[in-house]
Each structure stands twice: as C-alpha cells, then as structure tokens.
Enzyme design. Structure first.
Site, short mmCIF file in Angstrom:
data_model
loop_
_atom_site.label_atom_id
_atom_site.label_comp_id
_atom_site.label_asym_id
_atom_site.label_seq_id
_atom_site.Cartn_x
_atom_site.Cartn_y
_atom_site.Cartn_z
N GLU A 186 3.53 1.18 5.53
CA GLU A 186 4.95 1.06 5.27
C GLU A 186 5.25 1.01 3.77
OE1 GLU A 186 7.07 -1.43 8.64
OE2 GLU A 186 5.21 -2.35 8.06
N CYS A 191 8.47 -0.34 -3.10
CA CYS A 191 7.42 -1.33 -2.87
C CYS A 191 6.37 -0.64 -2.01
CB CYS A 191 8.03 -2.54 -2.16
SG CYS A 191 6.82 -3.77 -1.68
N CYS A 223 9.67 -9.51 2.06
CA CYS A 223 8.31 -9.92 1.66
C CYS A 223 7.52 -10.51 2.81
CB CYS A 223 8.37 -10.97 0.56
SG CYS A 223 9.01 -10.34 -0.98
N CYS A 264 -3.76 -14.93 4.17
CA CYS A 264 -2.74 -15.94 3.83
C CYS A 264 -2.00 -16.39 5.10
CB CYS A 264 -1.74 -15.38 2.82
SG CYS A 264 -2.52 -14.95 1.24
N CYS A 313 1.59 -14.79 5.99
CA CYS A 313 1.82 -13.35 5.79
C CYS A 313 1.46 -12.54 7.04
CB CYS A 313 1.00 -12.87 4.60
SG CYS A 313 1.26 -11.13 4.22
N CYS A 367 -4.89 -6.12 5.62
CA CYS A 367 -5.30 -6.95 4.49
C CYS A 367 -6.32 -7.96 4.99
CB CYS A 367 -4.09 -7.69 3.91
SG CYS A 367 -4.45 -8.69 2.44
N1 SAH Z 1 -1.67 -9.14 -1.78
C1 SAH Z 1 -0.75 -9.22 -2.88
C2 SAH Z 1 0.49 -8.36 -2.74
C3 SAH Z 1 1.17 -8.24 -1.40
S1 SAH Z 1 2.22 -9.51 -0.82
C4 SAH Z 1 -0.37 -10.65 -3.13
O1 SAH Z 1 -0.82 -11.52 -2.41
O2 SAH Z 1 0.33 -10.90 -4.10
C5 SAH Z 1 3.65 -9.58 -1.83
C6 SAH Z 1 4.19 -11.00 -1.91
O3 SAH Z 1 4.80 -11.43 -0.67
C7 SAH Z 1 3.11 -12.02 -2.23
O4 SAH Z 1 3.60 -12.92 -3.20
C8 SAH Z 1 2.95 -12.72 -0.89
O5 SAH Z 1 2.37 -13.99 -1.01
C9 SAH Z 1 4.38 -12.75 -0.41
N2 SAH Z 1 4.56 -13.06 1.00
C10 SAH Z 1 3.74 -12.82 2.03
N3 SAH Z 1 4.26 -13.26 3.17
C11 SAH Z 1 5.46 -13.81 2.88
C12 SAH Z 1 6.50 -14.41 3.64
N4 SAH Z 1 6.40 -14.55 4.96
N5 SAH Z 1 7.60 -14.82 2.98
C13 SAH Z 1 7.73 -14.66 1.64
N6 SAH Z 1 6.80 -14.09 0.88
C14 SAH Z 1 5.66 -13.67 1.48
#
Ligand code: SAH
Length: 341
Positions: free
Chosen positions: A84, A97, A325, A108, A111, A104
């Site tokens: 996406e 983006c 995000c 986290c 996420c 991944c």
């Molecule tokens: N792997 C990289 C980039 C992808 S995620 C990273 O970790 O930075 C892009 C951003 O979205 C990151 O800051 C991630 O922590 C955040 N993110 C992931 N899930 C989220 C959620 N449910 N709500 C808000 N931000 C989130």
C-alpha cells in the site's frame, strides 16, 4: 539501475551512451513499457523489449478519503504480493507515504503492519514505482516522500539507499533529499551506516517512550538497542550530517502518556534541538491499545514546550480509509477493503 549502471549495460549491447540516458529518463517518468519511449527507434524498442521487462506495479484498488482527500493505493507486485501507498495533499505540495517491505518483522505492539511478519523486502525499483505510479494515477505532481508505510526501511538498507539514489537523480524523478523523510524504529547499526552516507534527508525515529521499561513493552527492538544507546546514535547522526532528528511519539492511553513520561522525555531531549511529533495512537482493533485522550496529548505537549523541546501534534489523515499511521496492513487487507468499498 542507476544511470552509470544502465550505461554499462547498454555499452555491452553495443549501444551508444546517450541511449541509456534516454531510457533512464523514461523510467524516471514512470514509463511502463518500451513502446512508450517515443524518441527511441522502433527497432531498438523491439530489441530492448525482447531482452528486458519493466516490472511495473499494477493497481488493485484506489480509495479516496471523504474527510480529507487522502488517497490509498493497493498495488500488485510482479510476484503476486501487494503493498500500500498513501497520497496526502497538502498546501505545500503532494506527499506520498511508501512501503519499504511486504510486511514487517519488528513486532511493535501497536502496529498493524507487523501482524503477519515480513514476507519480503521491496526492490528499489518497486519503491520508485510506488512514487511514480501513484503520481501518474492521481494526476498529482509528487514533491515529498515519506518512508513511513509498511516495513522497516533500515531493515532493507541497500535497496532503500538505491531507491534514494534513483528517485533523487536529476535525470529521473529528481526529488530533492530534503523533501524525503525516512522513519526507523531505531536500528542503531543502520543509523550509523546511514550517517556515513551524509544524505540530506530527514531521519525520523519512532521513539514512543523515554525509558526502557515502557519502550520495551511496546517495541521489541528496544531489547536490542535501548533508549540510551538509540539517543546516542541520534546524537552521532546529527553531528555527522548536520541534520536534526525528528522523533515520533504515538500516544497510547495509560501506557506512555503520563506527566512522568513527558518529564522524562523532556529531560532526555532538552538542548538536542530535536523535534517531537506527537500523534494519538490510531486504533488497530487487533492490538487492544487505546489512543490517549486529547487532554492527555495537550498536557504532554505543554510539558515538552515548557522544557524548550519543539513539539507538534500530528493531524490524522485518512482514518476513514484505514490509511492512517500504523493501519496499513496486508493480512487484513481483504476485510478492510471490502468493508469500506
Ligand atoms: N518501521 C518504521 C516506519 C514505518 S511506521 C518505523 O518504525 O518508524 C511509521 C510510523 O507509524 C512509526 O512511527 C510507527 O511507530 C507509527 N505507528 C505504527 N502504528 C501506529 C498506530 N497504530 N498509531 C500511530 N502510529 C503508529
């Protein structure tokens, strides 16, 4: 291929050097076949077509947010996988983006992208194609790129660096490094490696907590590189590149959003000149974590500003199309596409 690589390739075919330049320019504008390359002789187009394929992404779905015009694209990759890309329209220009991996493996807790693990890395050409094809399909000129979609860009280091060179090339897409942001969950070794390249892009670090106990509960990567070690790497990065780090902080109710967390974050970042982006967690049903209240976000922001740390609260774009995000995800794709279409 970069221009010099393409030149070497064409030289081996006995073609004059300027042909490589012509083809590179076409590819940098998103040509999906040799037949489109109208300034090449027809016989040459046929010959190239017989030797090479241009593995362009094909559009599976496009969704447009009713609330803010954000667009989400689902692209099919040549091997049947899909990724996406999100297009955000701002007053200062259009931003895409992009995803850097299919899935991944960083794990986290908040996420959605990590739910099915990592399937594979994206090739540099596939990331470039996300940018070009999104711009072409939307009829929008792309001025900014954020590597904040699915995947951990620094876990796909070589391909990402190659993508940056491709998209930055003046005879290709020609997007300036200062218009590119790369977000990482904090792979310290790779941050050091990136610093050595002296790129002028903006490095965003997903911090999400100022102490190891809180961060480790949210982000497994913290077990490998703790907060202290990560912030030291950010300091080195700044010293080497002259580019200030921007920290992402997703606010999770009752987990990382208390006054004590804010004070600890302020203590660690005070005087570093770094910037903090606060964003209320986007709710991912599978994850069981809730966004902080708007009041908690405001209070957190005040503690940081009072300590002299620059902070902004991010708007959430594209929530109604699951484009916000952390919501981009492969495993749930069918379900979410169907329910919103
Ligand atoms: N792997 C990289 C980039 C992808 S995620 C990273 O970790 O930075 C892009 C951003 O979205 C990151 O800051 C991630 O922590 C955040 N993110 C992931 N899930 C989220 C959620 N449910 N709500 C808000 N931000 C989130």
């Amino acid at each position: 291929m970069l221009p010099d690589e393409l030149a070497a390739e064409f030289k081996a075919l006995g073609l004059p050097g300027y042909r490589a330049g012509q083809v590179f320019r076409w590819l940098g504008r998103g040509a999906a076949s040799f037949s489109e390359m109208s300034d090449l002789p027809a016989a040459l187009r046929d010959r190239l077509d017989g030797i090479y394929t241009i593995p362009a992404l094909t559009l599976l779905r496009r969704q447009i947010s009713r609330t803010d015009g954000t667009e989400k694209y689902l692209w099919a990759l040549p091997d049947g996988e899909s990724v996406e890309t999100v297009l955000m329209r701002y007053k200062h220009g259009n931003s895409v983006c992009i995803s850097s991996q299919v899935g991944c493996r960083m794990g986290c807790a908040f996420c959605a992208s990590t739910i099915g693990g990592k399937v594979r890395d994206l090739a540099a050409s596939e990331m470039l194609d996300e940018v070009l094809r999104t711009g072409l399909t939307a009829g929008a000129e792309i001025s900014n790129i954020v590597l904040m979609g699915i995947g951990e860009p620094l876990d796909n280091f070589d391909n990402v660096v190659r993508f940056l060179a491709l998209v930055n090339d003046p005879s290709g897409a020609d997007i300036g490094m200062r218009h590119i942001s790369l977000s990482t969950c904090g792979l310290v070794d790779a941050i050091d490696k990136l610093a050595g390249l002296h790129l002028q892009l903006t490095l965003s670090v997903s911090l999400h907590a100022p102490d190891d106990a809180t961060r480790s509960a949210l982000m497994p990567v913290n077990g490998r590189y703790g907060v202290e070690e990560l912030l030291a790497a950010c300091e080195r990065y700044f010293k080497k590149t002259g580019r200030r780090i921007s920290f992402e902080y997703a606010m999770v109710r009752g987990v990382n959003d208390t006054a004590a967390h804010a004070r600890e974050l302020a203590r660690r970042l005070r005087g570093t000149g770094s910037h903090v982006n606060l964003i209320r967690l986007n709710h991912v049903p599978e994850r069981g974590l809730e966004p902080s209240t708007p009041e908690a976000v405001r209070a957190f922001e005040e503690v940081l500003s009072a300590a002299g740390v620059t902070v902004t609260v991010r708007r959430r774009l594209g929530s109604d199309i699951d484009a916000a995000c952390g919501q981009l995800r492969r495993g749930q794709m069918r379900k979410s596409w169907n329910s919103t279409h």
